[in-house]
Design a protein around this motif. Structure first.
Motif, PDB file in Angstrom:
ATOM      1  N   LYS A   1      93.636  29.695   3.647  1.00 13.79           N
ATOM      2  CA  LYS A   1      94.952  29.432   4.224  1.00 13.79           C
ATOM      3  C   LYS A   1      94.976  29.779   5.704  1.00 13.79           C
ATOM      4  CE  LYS A   1      96.968  33.724   2.425  1.00 13.79           C
ATOM      5  NZ  LYS A   1      96.268  33.817   1.126  1.00 13.79           N
ATOM      6  N   VAL A   2      95.783  29.024   6.410  1.00 12.72           N
ATOM      7  CA  VAL A   2      95.988  29.259   7.834  1.00 12.72           C
ATOM      8  C   VAL A   2      97.157  30.219   8.018  1.00 12.72           C
ATOM      9  CG1 VAL A   2      95.062  27.009   8.436  1.00 12.72           C
ATOM     10  CG2 VAL A   2      97.520  27.262   8.028  1.00 12.72           C
ATOM     11  N   LEU A   3      97.353  30.661   9.247  1.00 12.85           N
ATOM     12  CA  LEU A   3      98.524  31.456   9.596  1.00 12.85           C
ATOM     13  C   LEU A   3      99.501  30.582  10.371  1.00 12.85           C
ATOM     14  CD1 LEU A   3      96.210  33.749   9.207  1.00 12.85           C
ATOM     15  CD2 LEU A   3      97.906  35.199  10.338  1.00 12.85           C
ATOM     16  N   LEU A   4     100.781  30.728  10.069  1.00  8.77           N
ATOM     17  CA  LEU A   4     101.804  29.876  10.658  1.00  8.77           C
ATOM     18  C   LEU A   4     102.877  30.728  11.322  1.00  8.77           C
ATOM     19  CD1 LEU A   4     102.167  27.486   7.614  1.00  8.77           C
ATOM     20  CD2 LEU A   4     100.998  26.955   9.754  1.00  8.77           C
TER      21      LEU A   4
ATOM     22  N   VAL B   1      96.390  15.391  10.027  1.00  2.69           N
ATOM     23  CA  VAL B   1      97.576  16.042  10.584  1.00  2.69           C
ATOM     24  C   VAL B   1      97.142  17.164  11.523  1.00  2.69           C
ATOM     25  CG1 VAL B   1      99.777  17.177  10.079  1.00  2.69           C
ATOM     26  CG2 VAL B   1      98.782  15.602   8.402  1.00  2.69           C
ATOM     27  N   MET B   2      97.851  17.295  12.631  1.00  2.00           N
ATOM     28  CA  MET B   2      97.663  18.424  13.544  1.00  2.00           C
ATOM     29  C   MET B   2      99.019  19.052  13.826  1.00  2.00           C
ATOM     30  SD  MET B   2      94.536  19.117  14.495  1.00  2.00           S
ATOM     31  CE  MET B   2      94.853  20.051  15.997  1.00  2.00           C
TER      32      MET B   2
ATOM     33  N   GLY C   1      97.016  26.419  16.822  1.00  2.00           N
ATOM     34  CA  GLY C   1      97.470  25.412  15.888  1.00  2.00           C
ATOM     35  C   GLY C   1      96.534  25.277  14.715  1.00  2.00           C
ATOM     36  N   THR C   2      96.781  24.262  13.915  1.00  2.00           N
ATOM     37  CA  THR C   2      95.941  24.026  12.747  1.00  2.00           C
ATOM     38  C   THR C   2      95.937  22.537  12.432  1.00  2.00           C
ATOM     39  OG1 THR C   2      95.526  24.678  10.451  1.00  2.00           O
ATOM     40  CG2 THR C   2      97.815  24.319  11.073  1.00  2.00           C
ATOM     41  N   GLY C   3      94.910  22.107  11.724  1.00  2.00           N
ATOM     42  CA  GLY C   3      94.818  20.727  11.299  1.00  2.00           C
ATOM     43  C   GLY C   3      94.359  20.642   9.864  1.00  2.00           C
ATOM     44  N   TRP C   4      94.695  19.549   9.188  1.00  2.00           N
ATOM     45  CA  TRP C   4      94.278  19.382   7.803  1.00  2.00           C
ATOM     46  C   TRP C   4      94.361  17.914   7.418  1.00  2.00           C
ATOM     47  CZ3 TRP C   4      99.117  20.921   9.265  1.00  2.00           C
ATOM     48  CH2 TRP C   4     100.227  20.284   8.691  1.00  2.00           C
TER      49      TRP C   4
ATOM     50  N   ASP D   1     104.369  21.134  18.091  1.00  2.00           N
ATOM     51  CA  ASP D   1     104.266  19.678  17.993  1.00  2.00           C
ATOM     52  C   ASP D   1     103.483  19.337  16.731  1.00  2.00           C
ATOM     53  OD1 ASP D   1     105.488  19.644  20.438  1.00  2.00           O
ATOM     54  OD2 ASP D   1     103.683  19.105  21.565  1.00  2.00           O
ATOM     55  N   LEU D   2     103.863  18.246  16.099  1.00  2.00           N
ATOM     56  CA  LEU D   2     103.176  17.784  14.897  1.00  2.00           C
ATOM     57  C   LEU D   2     102.782  16.329  15.098  1.00  2.00           C
ATOM     58  CD1 LEU D   2     104.117  18.495  11.222  1.00  2.00           C
ATOM     59  CD2 LEU D   2     103.538  16.183  11.928  1.00  2.00           C
TER      60      LEU D   2
END
Length: 306
Positions: free
Chosen positions: A282-285, A300-301, A159-162, A292-293
């Motif tokens: 940049k992240v990978l999506l 934000v996660m 996942g990623t967060g920002w 889940d968000l």
């Protein structure tokens, strides 16, 4: 064992050969085994070869047995190929462990693959703009981007967060098991109404673009709004919109104006500042994967690895 990356060019011609070489070298320094498609540096008008040449490159990438199929660059050209792509071959390659990665024009490929097969691909860097930066400048490939790429390659990405540009309107947010999809706004809008546009309901739609003035961004969002595509999602996530110039005629009309307008028009959350787009950090999506968000305030996660 080294991960095997296959570099191919399904869209625009590679004009910056030095960036191409730097990108290959960087991937090798990072420990990847890099294979170049025979037509990766081909050119025909603005394209990396005529339509048949670029179509064959896609199919060679799918048949290469590589762990990752990475585009050399974006540009334009994939929408010309959509009717002739062998989607079952692409889906089979993914089932066998291949990850297709790209950005910008690659959105057309990703949406079509999702629409035709439901197969997951990855929104991420291209070779030249992601790994080939440098040259006369002191710029180096971004650490966050490279770490996210490694996590994807090793199957460890979760996942990623920002942090958003502004606090979330309406209090804390929790969305479960929603499909992540989207990409470049201009390319995505051009595919609406075609057989290659996925019918996603209850998804998390992420969008980014480059070189589009805020009024042009708003015009494209208006099409998605009036067509009902936005209201069918659980959330819209805006990434980075870069490469435009504001003018005196705008009189205060800017990107934040567009964001506020969109938030007022939708009953679903509109999140901002996703670290994805035509930027180095940049992240990978995973396009087509459920996630889940969770959001509260500016934090934000987005989690898909559980």
């Amino acid at each position: 064992m080294k991960k095997h990356i296959y570099i191919y060019s399904p869209s625009g011609a590679v004009r910056d050969k030095a960036a191409f070489r730097r990108g290959v070298k960087r991937l090798q320094v990072l420990g990847y085994d890099v294979e170049l498609d025979a037509d990766a540096l081909n050119g025909y008008m603005r394209f990396a070869g005529d339509d048949s040449t670029r179509l064959a490159a896609i199919h060679r990438a799918a048949a290469s047995g590589a762990d990752i199929a990475l585009i050399s660059r974006g540009g334009y050209g994939i929408t010309r190929l959509l009717a002739d792509i062998r989607y079952r071959a692409v889906s089979k390659a993914v089932d066998q462990g291949m990850q297709f990665v790209g950005i910008s024009d690659f959105t057309a490929f990703q949406l079509a693959v999702l629409a035709k097969t439901g197969t997951v691909t990855w929104a991420g860097p291209a070779l030249c703009e992601g790994f080939g930066v440098g040259g006369a400048s002191d710029e180096q490939p971004d650490d966050i981007m490279e770490d996210c790429f490694h996590d994807m390659a090793s199957g460890q990405g979760e996942g990623t967060g920002w942090r958003q540009n502004q606090a979330l309107l309406g209090g804390p947010l929790g969305i479960q098991n929603a499909m992540v999809w989207g990409g470049n706004l201009s390319v995505l809008v051009s595919m609406v109404g075609t057989p290659y546009f996925p019918s996603v309901k209850g998804g998390i739609l992420f969008l980014e673009d480059i070189g589009e003035h805020p009024y042009q961004i708003e015009r494209m969002l208006t099409q998605l709004l009036h067509s009902g595509i936005l209201s069918r999602q659980k959330a819209v996530v805006l990434g980075q919109f870069t490469g435009f110039t504001l003018h005196a005629h705008d009189k205060g009309f800017k990107l934040s104006t567009v964001v506020a307008w969109l938030q007022a028009k939708l009953k679903i959350p509109v999140l901002t500042n996703l670290p994805y787009g035509h930027v180095q950090t940049k992240v990978l999506l995973p396009v087509g994967k459920r996630a889940d968000l969770v959001a509260e305030g500016r934090d934000v996660m987005l989690v898909w690895g559980h």
